[in-house]
Write a protein that holds these residues in place. Structure first.
Motif, PDB file in Angstrom:
ATOM      1  N   ARG A  10       0.837  -1.213   0.000  1.00  0.00           N
ATOM      2  CA  ARG A  10       0.000   0.000   0.000  1.00  0.00           C
ATOM      3  C   ARG A  10       0.871   1.262   0.000  1.00  0.00           C
ATOM      4  O   ARG A  10       0.555   2.237  -0.688  1.00  0.00           O
ATOM      5  CB  ARG A  10      -0.938  -0.011   1.200  1.00  0.00           C
ATOM      6  N   ASN A  11       1.956   1.252   0.763  1.00  0.00           N
ATOM      7  CA  ASN A  11       2.858   2.411   0.745  1.00  0.00           C
ATOM      8  C   ASN A  11       3.488   2.598  -0.633  1.00  0.00           C
ATOM      9  O   ASN A  11       3.637   3.720  -1.124  1.00  0.00           O
ATOM     10  CB  ASN A  11       3.960   2.245   1.790  1.00  0.00           C
ATOM     11  N   ALA A  12       3.876   1.486  -1.251  1.00  0.00           N
ATOM     12  CA  ALA A  12       4.466   1.573  -2.591  1.00  0.00           C
ATOM     13  C   ALA A  12       3.455   2.109  -3.593  1.00  0.00           C
ATOM     14  O   ALA A  12       3.791   2.925  -4.463  1.00  0.00           O
ATOM     15  CB  ALA A  12       4.980   0.202  -3.024  1.00  0.00           C
ATOM     16  N   ALA A  13       2.207   1.676  -3.490  1.00  0.00           N
ATOM     17  CA  ALA A  13       1.174   2.148  -4.405  1.00  0.00           C
ATOM     18  C   ALA A  13       0.919   3.641  -4.218  1.00  0.00           C
ATOM     19  O   ALA A  13       0.686   4.371  -5.195  1.00  0.00           O
ATOM     20  CB  ALA A  13      -0.117   1.360  -4.197  1.00  0.00           C
ATOM     21  N   GLU A  14       0.966   4.119  -2.993  1.00  0.00           N
ATOM     22  CA  GLU A  14       0.772   5.545  -2.750  1.00  0.00           C
ATOM     23  C   GLU A  14       1.946   6.372  -3.257  1.00  0.00           C
ATOM     24  O   GLU A  14       1.784   7.552  -3.590  1.00  0.00           O
ATOM     25  CB  GLU A  14       0.569   5.787  -1.252  1.00  0.00           C
ATOM     26  N   ALA A  15       3.142   5.761  -3.306  1.00  0.00           N
ATOM     27  CA  ALA A  15       4.311   6.491  -3.814  1.00  0.00           C
ATOM     28  C   ALA A  15       4.269   6.634  -5.330  1.00  0.00           C
ATOM     29  O   ALA A  15       4.923   7.512  -5.893  1.00  0.00           O
ATOM     30  CB  ALA A  15       5.599   5.772  -3.404  1.00  0.00           C
ATOM     31  N   VAL A  16       3.510   5.766  -6.014  1.00  0.00           N
ATOM     32  CA  VAL A  16       3.337   5.871  -7.465  1.00  0.00           C
ATOM     33  C   VAL A  16       2.229   6.888  -7.714  1.00  0.00           C
ATOM     34  O   VAL A  16       1.060   6.630  -7.427  1.00  0.00           O
ATOM     35  CB  VAL A  16       2.982   4.506  -8.079  1.00  0.00           C
ATOM     36  N   GLU A  17       2.577   8.048  -8.220  1.00  0.00           N
ATOM     37  CA  GLU A  17       1.637   9.162  -8.255  1.00  0.00           C
ATOM     38  C   GLU A  17       0.466   8.920  -9.208  1.00  0.00           C
ATOM     39  O   GLU A  17      -0.687   9.126  -8.855  1.00  0.00           O
ATOM     40  CB  GLU A  17       2.384  10.443  -8.623  1.00  0.00           C
ATOM     41  N   GLU A  18       0.717   8.528 -10.455  1.00  0.00           N
ATOM     42  CA  GLU A  18      -0.377   8.310 -11.407  1.00  0.00           C
ATOM     43  C   GLU A  18      -0.332   6.890 -11.972  1.00  0.00           C
ATOM     44  O   GLU A  18      -1.217   6.085 -11.728  1.00  0.00           O
ATOM     45  CB  GLU A  18      -0.297   9.343 -12.531  1.00  0.00           C
ATOM     46  N   GLU A  19       0.720   6.612 -12.715  1.00  0.00           N
ATOM     47  CA  GLU A  19       0.872   5.276 -13.294  1.00  0.00           C
ATOM     48  C   GLU A  19       2.256   4.743 -12.951  1.00  0.00           C
ATOM     49  O   GLU A  19       3.236   5.491 -12.953  1.00  0.00           O
ATOM     50  CB  GLU A  19       0.692   5.316 -14.811  1.00  0.00           C
ATOM     51  N   GLY A  20       2.320   3.475 -12.659  1.00  0.00           N
ATOM     52  CA  GLY A  20       3.602   2.876 -12.327  1.00  0.00           C
ATOM     53  C   GLY A  20       3.457   1.428 -11.934  1.00  0.00           C
ATOM     54  O   GLY A  20       2.384   0.832 -12.051  1.00  0.00           O
ATOM     55  N   HIS A  21       4.542   0.871 -11.448  1.00  0.00           N
ATOM     56  CA  HIS A  21       4.588  -0.550 -11.122  1.00  0.00           C
ATOM     57  C   HIS A  21       5.013  -0.747  -9.677  1.00  0.00           C
ATOM     58  O   HIS A  21       5.864  -0.026  -9.167  1.00  0.00           O
ATOM     59  CB  HIS A  21       5.559  -1.295 -12.045  1.00  0.00           C
ATOM     60  N   VAL A  22       4.398  -1.749  -9.060  1.00  0.00           N
ATOM     61  CA  VAL A  22       4.828  -2.245  -7.760  1.00  0.00           C
ATOM     62  C   VAL A  22       5.133  -3.727  -7.949  1.00  0.00           C
ATOM     63  O   VAL A  22       4.302  -4.487  -8.452  1.00  0.00           O
ATOM     64  CB  VAL A  22       3.758  -2.046  -6.672  1.00  0.00           C
ATOM     65  N   THR A  23       6.337  -4.125  -7.548  1.00  0.00           N
ATOM     66  CA  THR A  23       6.774  -5.504  -7.764  1.00  0.00           C
ATOM     67  C   THR A  23       7.035  -6.175  -6.427  1.00  0.00           C
ATOM     68  O   THR A  23       7.763  -5.634  -5.578  1.00  0.00           O
ATOM     69  CB  THR A  23       8.053  -5.548  -8.623  1.00  0.00           C
ATOM     70  N   VAL A  24       6.443  -7.344  -6.239  1.00  0.00           N
ATOM     71  CA  VAL A  24       6.636  -8.147  -5.031  1.00  0.00           C
ATOM     72  C   VAL A  24       7.428  -9.391  -5.426  1.00  0.00           C
ATOM     73  O   VAL A  24       7.030 -10.129  -6.335  1.00  0.00           O
ATOM     74  CB  VAL A  24       5.299  -8.547  -4.392  1.00  0.00           C
ATOM     75  N   SER A  25       8.545  -9.608  -4.732  1.00  0.00           N
ATOM     76  CA  SER A  25       9.392 -10.768  -5.021  1.00  0.00           C
ATOM     77  C   SER A  25       9.639 -11.545  -3.747  1.00  0.00           C
ATOM     78  O   SER A  25       9.847 -10.946  -2.668  1.00  0.00           O
ATOM     79  CB  SER A  25      10.733 -10.326  -5.625  1.00  0.00           C
TER      80      SER A  25
END
Length: 576
Positions: A479-494
Motif C-alpha cells: 500500500r505504501n508503494a502504491a501511494e508512492a506511485v503518483e499516477e501510473e507505475g509498477h509495484v513488484t513483489v518478489s
C-alpha cells in the motif's frame, strides 16, 4: 600534510566478508601495508625537518617553530600503540638525516648544533605526549571533543615540551657555555610548542576524514563554500600585512596579527577543524618566514598600532600562534559538543513523545478491543441460534457469510489483544504461497494506474513466522508503494531465497525519498502524508519483522523509486 592521512588504510577493513563483517587478511599483507605507511611517513618527516632553516632567526639561529615533534605526535595519537615503535624510529632517522644533509650555509649558530640533539628530544616529546594525552581521554583523540583538545594541546603540545626542553637546553649549554639557561630553555620550549600546536591537530584533522577523506565542509553544517573562501582570504590577508613592512593606518588596522584570532574563531564556529587548521598553519608559516628574514611587525618589535601588552619579537609571534590555534580548537570543540548534546536531547524528546503516544494508543485499543469482543460475542451467539433453529435454503449462503464475518471479527480482536509476531503464533510458513494470497487480495484495491507484479520463487522458501504478521508486513509495504506511485507505475513483489535467508522484496518506481526521509522512515509517527498518514505503518512493519527474527532495509533516491528488502532465517519445510 596529506600523507599522514593515508596511514589509516593499513588498519581498517575496506569491505565485509561473512556474517561477522570481517575481512581475512594475511599477516604478510598487513606487514607490507605498515611498512609502506611508515616509509611514506619517514619521507614526510624528512621533508618537514628541512623546513627548519626557513624559520631560524639570526644570529643564534634558533627556530621560531619545530614542526617535526608535532608531526610525530599527531600520527602517534591516531595509530595503535603497538605501531608506535616503527614510526618513532623512522622519525629519528629522518630528522638526523636532515640535520646531516643541510648545507653549512643554511644554518648558523646554536641551531646547527641543535639539529643533532633535537631529533631524540622531539621523539621523546612525541612519545610521552601521545601516551599522556591518549591515557587522559582514551584512544584515539577527537578534535570535536573538548577533553581531547585539552589533552592534546595542554599535555602533548605545551606541558610535555616544557618538561623535555631542559634536556635539549642542557645539551646546548654543554656545547656552548655562552648561552644562558633561561634563553636556551625558553627558545627550545617555545619552538617545540609552536610547531606542535599547529601541526599535531592538523594531522589529526586530516586523518579524521577516514575513508571519505579530509573534510573542510560539514554535510549539515551552517557554513558554505563562499563563506569559507572569504574567511581564508581574510586570514591570509592579515598574515601578509603582518609580514610586510607597511606602516600605514590601513595596514596597522587590518594587519594587526590579533585580528587573526577573530578570523580563526569565526571559522571554528562554522566549519570542521581542518577548515581553520589549514589557514592557521599557512599564516604561521608566512609570518614565521617573514620574521626570520627581518620583515613584519614581529621582527620590528611591534605588535599593533595600540602597543598592546603582548611582548615584542619572536616570543610574541609564538604566543600568538599557540593562543590563536588553541582558542580556535577549544571554541570549535565546545560548539560541536553543544550541537551534539542538543541533537541527542531532541532525539530523546522525540522518542519520549512517541512512547507516550504509543501508550495512549495502546490503552485506547485495549478498551475498543474489550467492547468489540462483547459485541461480537453477542452477534456470534445469535448466529449460532439461527443455525440451530434453521433458515430457509435460499438464506443459507447469507448465514454462512455472516459466520465468516463473525470469525474474521474475532481474529481482529485477537490481533488487538495478542499482536501478530508473538511467539505463540509462530509457525512454519510457505512464503511464496502466502505472498500470492495477499497480493491477489490487494490487487483489486489498488488505484487503477498501479500495476502489481509478482516474482515468486518456484522453489520452496519457508520461514518460521506468524502468518498474520507476514500479511500485515506485505500489506503495508504494498500500500505504501502504491501511494508512492503518483499516477501510473509498477509495484513488484518478489520472494526468493539467498543462501540461508528467505527474502521478501517490495519495489516501486514512484517518487522515491531523500536521505533525510529515508533515515526517519521507520520512526513512529513520522509521516510524509500530512493529515492522511498516522506514521504507524512502517514503524509497525519493522516491529513485526524484528519480533520474528528478521531485518528490514530500504534503498531509495529521490525520483528513482524505493525498494524495501525484508530478510528472515530460512527454515526447511516440515513434513506433513
Amino acid at each position: 600534510m596529506g600523507t599522514p592521512g593515508t596511514l589509516r588504510r593499513g588498519s581498517h577493513a575496506r569491505g565485509l566478508a561473512g556474517p561477522a563483517g570481517a575481512v581475512a587478511r594475511s599477516p604478510g599483507t598487513a606487514t607490507d601495508g605498515l611498512a609502506r605507511a611508515v616509509a611514506a611517513y619517514g619521507l614526510l618527516h624528512f621533508a618537514v625537518a628541512l623546513l627548519g632553516p626557513l624559520l631560524a632567526v639570526p644570529p643564534e639561529g634558533f627556530p621560531i617553530a619545530f614542526p617535526t615533534g608535532g608531526l610525530l605526535l599527531g600520527v602517534l595519537c591516531r595509530v595503535e600503540r603497538r605501531r608506535w615503535t616503527p614510526y618513532a624510529l623512522v622519525a629519528l632517522v629522518a630528522e638526523l638525516a636532515a640535520s646531516w644533509l643541510l648545507p653549512p650555509a643554511a644554518v648558523a649558530g646554536a641551531f646547527a648544533r641543535g639539529l643533532l640533539v633535537a631529533a631524540p628530544v622531539h621523539v621523546l616529546e612525541a612519545l610521552l605526549g601521545a601516551y599522556l594525552a591518549t591515557n587522559f581521554v582514551g584512544h584515539p583523540l577527537r578534535l570535536s571533543r573538548v577533553g581531547s583538545v585539552l589533552a592534546l594541546v595542554g599535555l602533548g603540545c605545551v606541558l610535555v615540551p616544557a618538561a623535555c626542553s631542559p634536556l635539549g637546553a642542557a645539551l646546548l649549554l654543554w656545547d656552548d657555555a655562552g648561552l644562558s639557561l633561561r634563553a636556551a630553555w625558553s627558545a627550545w620550549w617555545y619552538a617545540d610548542a609552536t610547531g606542535a600546536v599547529v601541526v599535531a591537530p592538523l594531522v589529526l584533522a586530516v586523518r579524521a576524514g577516514g575513508e571519505r577523506g579530509p573534510r573542510v565542509l560539514d554535510e549539515d553544517g551552517p557554513g558554505g563554500l563562499a563563506e569559507l573562501v572569504a574567511a581564508w582570504a581574510a586570514a591570509l590577508a592579515i598574515a601578509l600585512l603582518a609580514a610586510s613592512d607597511a606602516r600605514s593606518s590601513f595596514a596597522h588596522v587590518l594587519g594587526s596579527p590579533h585580528a587573526l584570532v577573530l578570523v580563526l574563531v569565526w571559522i571554528a564556529l562554522r566549519f570542521p577543524p581542518l577548515a581553520f587548521l589549514g589557514p592557521a598553519a599557512a599564516c604561521a608559516l608566512v609570518m614565521g618566514v617573514a620574521t626570520a628574514s627581518g620583515a613584519g611587525v614581529f621582527a620590528a618589535g611591534e605588535v599593533s598600532a595600540d602597543a598592546l601588552a603582548s611582548p615584542p619579537g619572536v616570543p610574541a609571534l609564538q604566543g600568538l600562534v599557540v593562543l590563536a590555534t588553541g582558542t580556535a580548537l577549544l571554541v570549535g570543540a565546545s560548539v560541536r559538543e553543544r550541537v551534539r548534546a542538543t541533537r541527542q536531547l531532541q532525539q530523546a524528546e522525540t522518542r519520549l513523545e512517541a512512547v507516550l503516544r504509543l501508550e495512549e494508543s495502546n490503552r485506547h485499543v485495549a478498551g475498543v478491543a474489550h467492547d468489540f469482543r462483547n459485541v461480537n460475542m453477542a452477534l456470534g451467539g445469535n448466529v449460532e441460534l439461527l443455525r440451530v433453529k434453521g433458515v430457509p435454503p435460499d438464506s443459507e449462503r447469507f448465514l454462512a457469510s455472516l459466520e465468516k464475518a463473525v470469525d474474521a471479527a474475532q481474529v481482529l480482536v485477537d490481533r488487538m489483544v495478542n499482536p501478530p509476531g508473538s511467539t505463540e503464533r509462530l509457525t512454519d510458513c510457505d512464503l511464496p504461497a502466502l505472498a500470492a494470497e495477499v497480493t491477489e487480495r490487494l490487487r483489486g484495491s489498488l488505484p487503477g494506474g498501479v500495476q502489481l507484479d509478482c516474482a515468486l520463487a518456484s522453489e520452496s522458501v519457508h520461514a518460521y513466522l506468524d502468518p498474520l504478521a507476514f500479511d500485515r508486513v506485505l500489506t503495508n509495504l504494498v500500500r505504501n508503494a502504491a501511494e508512492a506511485v503518483e499516477e501510473e507505475g509498477h509495484v513488484t513483489v518478489s520472494v526468493l531465497r539467498e543462501g540461508a535467508q528467505a527474502v521478501l522484496v517490495v519495489a516501486d518506481d514512484g517518487r522515491g525519498m531523500d536521505e533525510a526521509t529515508r533515515r526517519r522512515i521507520f520512526d513512529p509517527f513520522f509521516t510524509t502524508k500530512g493529515k492522511r498518514g498516522t506514521g504507524i505503518g512502517l514503524w509497525s512493519v519493522r516491529q513485526l519483522v524484528e519480533e520474528s527474527g528478521g531485518t528490514i532495509a530500504v534503498r531509495s533516491r529521490l525520483g528513482e523509486g524505493a525498494t524495501f528488502t525484508v530478510r528472515w532465517p530460512l527454515r526447511s519445510p516440515q513434513p506433513s
